[in-house]
Structures are given as structure tokens and as C-alpha cells.
Scaffold this motif. Structure first.
Motif, PDB file in Angstrom:
ATOM      1  N   SER A  98      -9.695  -6.998  -4.306  1.00 42.28           N
ATOM      2  CA  SER A  98      -9.222  -6.582  -2.980  1.00 42.28           C
ATOM      3  C   SER A  98      -9.996  -5.390  -2.418  1.00 42.28           C
ATOM      4  O   SER A  98      -9.985  -5.158  -1.219  1.00 42.28           O
ATOM      5  N   GLY A  99     -10.605  -4.621  -3.304  1.00 43.73           N
ATOM      6  CA  GLY A  99     -11.257  -3.396  -2.835  1.00 43.73           C
ATOM      7  C   GLY A  99     -10.251  -2.327  -2.440  1.00 43.73           C
ATOM      8  O   GLY A  99     -10.590  -1.359  -1.749  1.00 43.73           O
ATOM      9  N   SER A 100      -8.994  -2.474  -2.891  1.00 45.12           N
ATOM     10  CA  SER A 100      -7.943  -1.494  -2.583  1.00 45.12           C
ATOM     11  C   SER A 100      -8.280  -0.128  -3.179  1.00 45.12           C
ATOM     12  O   SER A 100      -9.026  -0.025  -4.151  1.00 45.12           O
ATOM     13  N   GLU A 101      -7.710   0.911  -2.597  1.00 46.60           N
ATOM     14  CA  GLU A 101      -7.892   2.285  -3.095  1.00 46.60           C
ATOM     15  C   GLU A 101      -6.957   2.579  -4.267  1.00 46.60           C
ATOM     16  O   GLU A 101      -7.100   3.600  -4.932  1.00 46.60           O
ATOM     17  N   ILE A 102      -5.947   1.716  -4.448  1.00 42.44           N
ATOM     18  CA  ILE A 102      -4.963   1.965  -5.510  1.00 42.44           C
ATOM     19  C   ILE A 102      -5.665   1.900  -6.868  1.00 42.44           C
ATOM     20  O   ILE A 102      -6.486   1.010  -7.112  1.00 42.44           O
ATOM     21  N   ARG A 103      -5.317   2.863  -7.730  1.00 43.79           N
ATOM     22  CA  ARG A 103      -5.914   2.903  -9.066  1.00 43.79           C
ATOM     23  C   ARG A 103      -4.943   2.330 -10.095  1.00 43.79           C
ATOM     24  O   ARG A 103      -3.769   2.115  -9.804  1.00 43.79           O
ATOM     25  N   LEU A 104      -5.456   2.185 -11.303  1.00 45.24           N
ATOM     26  CA  LEU A 104      -4.692   1.493 -12.348  1.00 45.24           C
ATOM     27  C   LEU A 104      -4.823   2.202 -13.694  1.00 45.24           C
ATOM     28  O   LEU A 104      -5.903   2.672 -14.060  1.00 45.24           O
ATOM     29  N   THR A 105      -3.716   2.249 -14.437  1.00 40.66           N
ATOM     30  CA  THR A 105      -3.775   2.616 -15.856  1.00 40.66           C
ATOM     31  C   THR A 105      -2.626   1.884 -16.544  1.00 40.66           C
ATOM     32  O   THR A 105      -1.873   1.150 -15.897  1.00 40.66           O
ATOM     33  N   GLY A 106      -2.487   2.057 -17.850  1.00 40.33           N
ATOM     34  CA  GLY A 106      -1.416   1.365 -18.559  1.00 40.33           C
ATOM     35  C   GLY A 106      -1.806   1.083 -19.988  1.00 40.33           C
ATOM     36  O   GLY A 106      -2.566   1.845 -20.601  1.00 40.33           O
TER      37      GLY A 106
ATOM     38  N   ASN B 153       0.804  -1.233   0.000  1.00 43.34           N
ATOM     39  CA  ASN B 153       0.000   0.000   0.000  1.00 43.34           C
ATOM     40  C   ASN B 153       0.841   1.290   0.000  1.00 43.34           C
ATOM     41  O   ASN B 153       0.541   2.227   0.732  1.00 43.34           O
ATOM     42  N   LYS B 154       1.874   1.303  -0.852  1.00 43.25           N
ATOM     43  CA  LYS B 154       2.761   2.480  -0.893  1.00 43.25           C
ATOM     44  C   LYS B 154       2.493   3.371  -2.110  1.00 43.25           C
ATOM     45  O   LYS B 154       2.926   4.511  -2.144  1.00 43.25           O
ATOM     46  N   VAL B 155       1.862   2.814  -3.123  1.00 45.19           N
ATOM     47  CA  VAL B 155       1.665   3.604  -4.347  1.00 45.19           C
ATOM     48  C   VAL B 155       0.207   4.060  -4.472  1.00 45.19           C
ATOM     49  O   VAL B 155      -0.700   3.426  -3.936  1.00 45.19           O
ATOM     50  N   ASP B 156       0.020   5.174  -5.184  1.00 44.37           N
ATOM     51  CA  ASP B 156      -1.335   5.684  -5.406  1.00 44.37           C
ATOM     52  C   ASP B 156      -1.956   5.077  -6.655  1.00 44.37           C
ATOM     53  O   ASP B 156      -3.157   4.868  -6.730  1.00 44.37           O
ATOM     54  N   CYS B 157      -1.115   4.845  -7.659  1.00 39.42           N
ATOM     55  CA  CYS B 157      -1.630   4.319  -8.927  1.00 39.42           C
ATOM     56  C   CYS B 157      -0.568   3.411  -9.544  1.00 39.42           C
ATOM     57  O   CYS B 157       0.630   3.727  -9.491  1.00 39.42           O
ATOM     58  N   ILE B 158      -1.009   2.295 -10.080  1.00 43.69           N
ATOM     59  CA  ILE B 158      -0.104   1.373 -10.776  1.00 43.69           C
ATOM     60  C   ILE B 158      -0.214   1.650 -12.272  1.00 43.69           C
ATOM     61  O   ILE B 158      -1.326   1.711 -12.810  1.00 43.69           O
ATOM     62  N   ILE B 159       0.943   1.810 -12.909  1.00 45.22           N
ATOM     63  CA  ILE B 159       0.976   1.891 -14.379  1.00 45.22           C
ATOM     64  C   ILE B 159       1.466   0.529 -14.855  1.00 45.22           C
ATOM     65  O   ILE B 159       2.574   0.120 -14.517  1.00 45.22           O
ATOM     66  N   SER B 160       0.674  -0.163 -15.654  1.00 38.81           N
ATOM     67  CA  SER B 160       1.139  -1.452 -16.179  1.00 38.81           C
ATOM     68  C   SER B 160       1.269  -1.367 -17.698  1.00 38.81           C
ATOM     69  O   SER B 160       0.263  -1.386 -18.417  1.00 38.81           O
ATOM     70  N   PRO B 161       2.523  -1.270 -18.195  1.00 34.44           N
ATOM     71  CA  PRO B 161       2.709  -1.119 -19.635  1.00 34.44           C
ATOM     72  C   PRO B 161       2.758  -2.455 -20.365  1.00 34.44           C
ATOM     73  O   PRO B 161       3.588  -2.662 -21.256  1.00 34.44           O
TER      74      PRO B 161
ATOM     75  N   ALA C  60     -15.691   4.543 -10.408  1.00 31.60           N
ATOM     76  CA  ALA C  60     -16.285   3.362  -9.775  1.00 31.60           C
ATOM     77  C   ALA C  60     -15.532   2.112 -10.256  1.00 31.60           C
ATOM     78  O   ALA C  60     -15.737   1.015  -9.753  1.00 31.60           O
ATOM     79  N   SER C  61     -14.651   2.281 -11.254  1.00 30.88           N
ATOM     80  CA  SER C  61     -13.851   1.167 -11.775  1.00 30.88           C
ATOM     81  C   SER C  61     -12.401   1.353 -11.358  1.00 30.88           C
ATOM     82  O   SER C  61     -11.944   2.484 -11.187  1.00 30.88           O
ATOM     83  N   VAL C  62     -11.669   0.242 -11.252  1.00 28.04           N
ATOM     84  CA  VAL C  62     -10.268   0.356 -10.819  1.00 28.04           C
ATOM     85  C   VAL C  62      -9.404   1.053 -11.873  1.00 28.04           C
ATOM     86  O   VAL C  62      -8.421   1.703 -11.546  1.00 28.04           O
ATOM     87  N   CYS C  63      -9.783   0.908 -13.146  1.00 29.81           N
ATOM     88  CA  CYS C  63      -9.007   1.541 -14.224  1.00 29.81           C
ATOM     89  C   CYS C  63      -9.913   2.505 -14.992  1.00 29.81           C
ATOM     90  O   CYS C  63     -10.637   2.087 -15.898  1.00 29.81           O
ATOM     91  N   PRO C  64      -9.891   3.791 -14.644  1.00 32.24           N
ATOM     92  CA  PRO C  64     -10.797   4.741 -15.311  1.00 32.24           C
ATOM     93  C   PRO C  64     -10.482   4.942 -16.794  1.00 32.24           C
ATOM     94  O   PRO C  64     -11.377   5.144 -17.593  1.00 32.24           O
ATOM     95  N   TYR C  65      -9.219   4.919 -17.164  1.00 34.03           N
ATOM     96  CA  TYR C  65      -8.840   4.991 -18.592  1.00 34.03           C
ATOM     97  C   TYR C  65      -7.438   4.441 -18.802  1.00 34.03           C
ATOM     98  O   TYR C  65      -6.648   4.350 -17.866  1.00 34.03           O
ATOM     99  N   MET C  66      -7.148   4.060 -20.064  1.00 33.89           N
ATOM    100  CA  MET C  66      -5.853   3.426 -20.388  1.00 33.89           C
ATOM    101  C   MET C  66      -5.554   3.676 -21.866  1.00 33.89           C
ATOM    102  O   MET C  66      -6.310   4.370 -22.547  1.00 33.89           O
ATOM    103  N   MET C  67      -4.482   3.080 -22.354  1.00 30.86           N
ATOM    104  CA  MET C  67      -4.068   3.323 -23.746  1.00 30.86           C
ATOM    105  C   MET C  67      -3.658   2.047 -24.482  1.00 30.86           C
ATOM    106  O   MET C  67      -3.324   1.043 -23.851  1.00 30.86           O
ATOM    107  N   LEU C  68      -3.617   2.141 -25.759  1.00 31.83           N
ATOM    108  CA  LEU C  68      -2.956   1.155 -26.624  1.00 31.83           C
ATOM    109  C   LEU C  68      -2.930   1.736 -28.044  1.00 31.83           C
ATOM    110  O   LEU C  68      -3.129   2.937 -28.216  1.00 31.83           O
ATOM    111  N   TRP C  69      -2.726   0.912 -29.028  1.00 34.86           N
ATOM    112  CA  TRP C  69      -2.723   1.340 -30.426  1.00 34.86           C
ATOM    113  C   TRP C  69      -3.368   0.206 -31.206  1.00 34.86           C
ATOM    114  O   TRP C  69      -3.770  -0.811 -30.627  1.00 34.86           O
TER     115      TRP C  69
END
Ligand code: RAM
Length: 398
Positions: free
Chosen positions: A287-295, A264-272, A316-325
Motif C-alpha cells: 500500500s505504501g502506507s506510512e503506518i509502521r509495524l512490529t510484533g 489510517n488512525k494508528v501510527d504503528c501496528i503491533i501484531s503478536p 526503509a522497511s515497514v517493520c524495522p524490528y520485531m521479536m520472538l523466541w
């Protein structure tokens, strides 16, 4: 077109937008391509392939099997190549390691394949086998994750490396601050405006990557660090990324995501990585963790962890927005480069170019090689943001 502004913000042209929207995964690939793909996939293991079947075949090798990103690239590669009357096969090892790819490459060279198009698992360890391919007159083109410049014709780069790193950091900061994807203007401007008024604790970002050696993910992480060194992050966002590696394996990526949650040290995980982001999505959701996600993720794999319609609350979702091509088009571009190397004398030297035929809804295009590190590359596309305003449209495509 309602997404026009967002695409401009990410530097995507109208032509590209129309092309991408029209590009549907549901389109059937050429029959031969599907046959080759199916046959190759059932073959895709560390076991040697039968010695007579692959002579003259254009092989596409991804980092490992079981990754939809690789499957989609092969879909584009094989469709383009089959359209030119060429035979293709998908050969990837079961394990995401250099050694597994090297062993398979060695076997393919012995079988006299026509070309090898590869996404590598590491910077080092391929020289001997690539030299063997070169001596045998088998061209190597890399796509997604680079091969040693000394032995490749050129690399097919999905999108500008620095753009990807910058956009990922900007998205993670905005998400941490509870800011939805800005439909007007750029994410960079939104970040500057938000941070100017921010006086809370220093924001800490985590990275859940593929393997510690993967060239492409490491180049994006380096680009994230360049972004974080900009003045407007100073004192507000930590310049140090907390990095973990899931090796593009679902189980290992889940374990690493659970470690982020426990610490529980990070605010948001970036997963590339598409494997990492999906694993983290599930772990965070459960988990219901507060940590958010993008990538970088595939909409079809991320739909349970993202908002699905414009009316949804993105947070309300763990990953509000993300990217790809456009992964399918990326594979097709690699096919066009490889075809040109084998048939049209494309050498990959700086300033040389090749023509790509019209592909699905994409117009014919000329790609010119530019200097990239110690080698050359061509640029296939540009990052595309997936958010509540377009997820429904993209889930059936990628
Ligand atoms: C994964 C792979 C690939 C990467 C994408 C975004 O599927 O690691 O190399 O480019 O994610």
C-alpha cells in the motif's frame, strides 16, 4: 559477540545467546521424527485418523495447520521425544477454532494416545474433552497458548508475559518516533528519553491479533495495556489500543491489515502473531502506507518486510524490528515436560521439577513449576529481538 548488549537489554543470558545462535533449523531431525511429522501433517485435518495408528503415541496439537510457528514447535518436540525413544505425531485441525480442536481431541482419546501437548484456541469449551482425557489417564501439557489449569499438568510459557507486552509497546513507540533499535541500554530507557522531549500528537497503536478468544494473545494484549498505563506514556501515547483480529488466517489477517490502512488512525501496528505480522507486512508494503509495524514474527517469513543487513536504513522497511523466541527449543521443552509427566512422575505442582536433556546446543536444564494464574507453568525462554544487525543470521534458523 556483537549482539551481546542487545541480548542483555532483553534479559537474555550469554549461555542462551550461544545456544540460540547454534540452534539451526537446517539440522536434520531424527529420521523417525521426520517420518512421523510428515505422516501426521498429511493427516492433519478434521477427518478422523485411522483407529490403530496412534495408540501409545505422544501427540502435539497446534491451533491449526499451515502455521510455521506450530511446525517449528513440533520439530523440537518430536526431536526431543524421538531421542528418548518415544513415538510422536503432529495433529492439528484445519481451522483455528475450539470446536475443531475438541473434535480432534475426542478422536485422539479414543485412539488411546500416550499424551497430548496442546496450544489452545480458547479459554472455554475444552472441559468435557479434557476430563475425558484425564479419566483415560492421558496427561495434558499446554504450550504457547494455555489449557484449563484444572486439566493440565502444567503450561510451558515461552517467556514472561509482561516482558513481551512491555517490549512490544516500547518497540512500537520507538518505531513511530523513527528511533532505530537501541544497541546500548534498554528500550524502556530509550522510550522515556524520547517521550520526555515529545510534544507531537498523541501516538496511537493498533493491534492485529489472532482470534478474539486466544488465551496467549489476550494475555500479551493485557500486558501491553499494563505497560501503557505507566506514567511516562501519559498524554503522549494513547492508553487505548485499536484491536483487530485476523484469526491466524492469512486472508483474514490481510483484510484486517487493509482496514487499518484504510482507516489510517494508528501510527504503528503491533501484531503478536506470526501469521498476522507477515500479513500486515505484505499489506503495508503493497500500500505504501506510512503506518509502521512490529510484533512477534519469524525472520524467514518477515525478510521481505524488514532490513536485512546492518548497513540498511531500518526505516526503509515497514517493520524495522520485531521479536520472538526460540520456537524449536520451546517445543522441545514441552516434549521434556510431557516425557517427565509420563515417565518420571512429574506432577506439575508448584515446586516440582523435571530434567531436560541437552538439546542441540542447549545444556541439560532443570525446570521448576511455579504458580501461574490458577495453575502452574515453567518458563522456557526469553524474548529475542530481530533487527538489521542480526536478521541475516536468523533467517536460516527460524
Ligand atoms: C502465531 C501463533 C502463536 C503465537 C505466535 C507468536 O504463530 O498465534 O500462538 O505464539 O504466533
Amino acid at each position: 559477540m556483537k549482539n551481546w548488549k542487545k541480548l542483555v537489554a532483553l534479559g537474555i543470558s550469554a549461555v542462551m545467546l550461544v545456544s540460540m545462535i547454534g540452534c539451526s533449523k537446517t539440522e536434520a531431525p531424527a529420521e523417525d521424527a521426520a517420518t512421523e511429522g510428515d505422516a501426521a501433517e498429511s493427516d492433519a485435518s478434521d477427518a478422523p485418523a485411522s483407529s490403530d495408528s496412534l495408540e501409545g503415541t505422544h501427540v502435539f496439537m497446534f491451533k491449526s495447520t499451515g502455521n510455521s510457528f506450530g511446525d517449528l514447535m513440533y520439530e523440537g518436540f518430536s526431536e526431543y521425544m524421538e531421542g528418548k525413544g518415544e513415538k510422536t505425531a503432529y495433529k492439528s485441525p484445519a481451522e483455528t477454532t475450539v470446536a475443531a480442536q475438541v473434535q480432534m481431541l475426542d478422536e485422539l482419546i479414543t485412539q488411546k494416545v500416550a499424551s497430548i501437548t496442546i496450544s489452545t484456541n480458547g479459554d472455554a469449551g475444552y472441559d468435557e474433552v479434557f476430563k475425558k482425557a484425564k479419566d483415560a489417564g492421558i496427561p495434558i501439557v499446554s504450550v504457547d497458548s494455555e489449557a484449563n489449569p484444572e486439566y493440565r499438568i502444567c503450561h510451558i510459557n515461552q517467556a514472561e508475559t509482561q516482558d513481551i507486552g512491555s517490549y512490544l509497546v516500547q518497540a512500537a513507540v520507538l518505531i513511530t518516533l523513527g528511533v532505530d533499535y537501541p544497541e546500548e541500554g534498554t528500550m524502556e530507557d530509550a522510550v522515556k528519553a524520547e517521550l520526555a522531549n515529545y510534544s507531537g500528537d498523541e501516538i496511537v497503536l493498533g493491534v492485529l491479533s489472532a482470534s478474539i478468544d486466544t488465551p496467549v494473545q489476550n494475555s500479551w494484549i493485557a500486558a501491553m495495556e499494563v505497560e501503557l498505563a505507566k506514567d511516562f506514556y501519559a498524554g503522549k501515547v494513547s492508553p487505548n489500543l485499536d484491536k483487530k483480529y485476523g484469526n491466524d488466517d492469512l486472508t483474514e489477517s490481510t483484510t484486517q491489515a487493509q482496514a487499518f490502512i484504510a482507516e489510517n488512525k494508528v501510527d504503528c501496528i503491533i501484531s503478536p502473531t506470526t501469521v498476522g505480522i507477515a500479513a500486515a507486512g505484505q499489506a503495508l508494503k503493497s500500500s505504501g502506507s506510512e503506518i509502521r509495524l512490529t510484533g512477534l514474527g519469524l525472520p524467514s517469513e518477515m525478510q521481505s518486510f524488514m532490513p536485512g543487513t546492518a548497513d540498511d536504513d531500518a526505516f526503509a522497511s515497514v517493520c524495522p524490528y520485531m521479536m520472538l523466541w526460540d520456537v524449536i527449543h520451546l517445543g522441545a521443552t514441552a516434549g521434556a515436560a510431557t516425557y517427565a509427566a509420563v515417565n518420571d512422575g512429574f506432577t506439575g505442582e508448584v515446586g516440582t521439577s523435571f530434567e531436560m536433556d541437552a538439546f542441540r546446543d542447549y545444556e541439560p536444564e532443570t525446570y521448576e513449576a511455579y504458580q501461574s494464574g490458577d495453575g502452574t507453568a515453567v518458563l522456557a525462554g526469553t524474548p529475542y529481538i530481530f533487527y538489521k544487525g542480526n536478521m541475516a543470521e536468523w533467517i536460516p534458523v527460524l
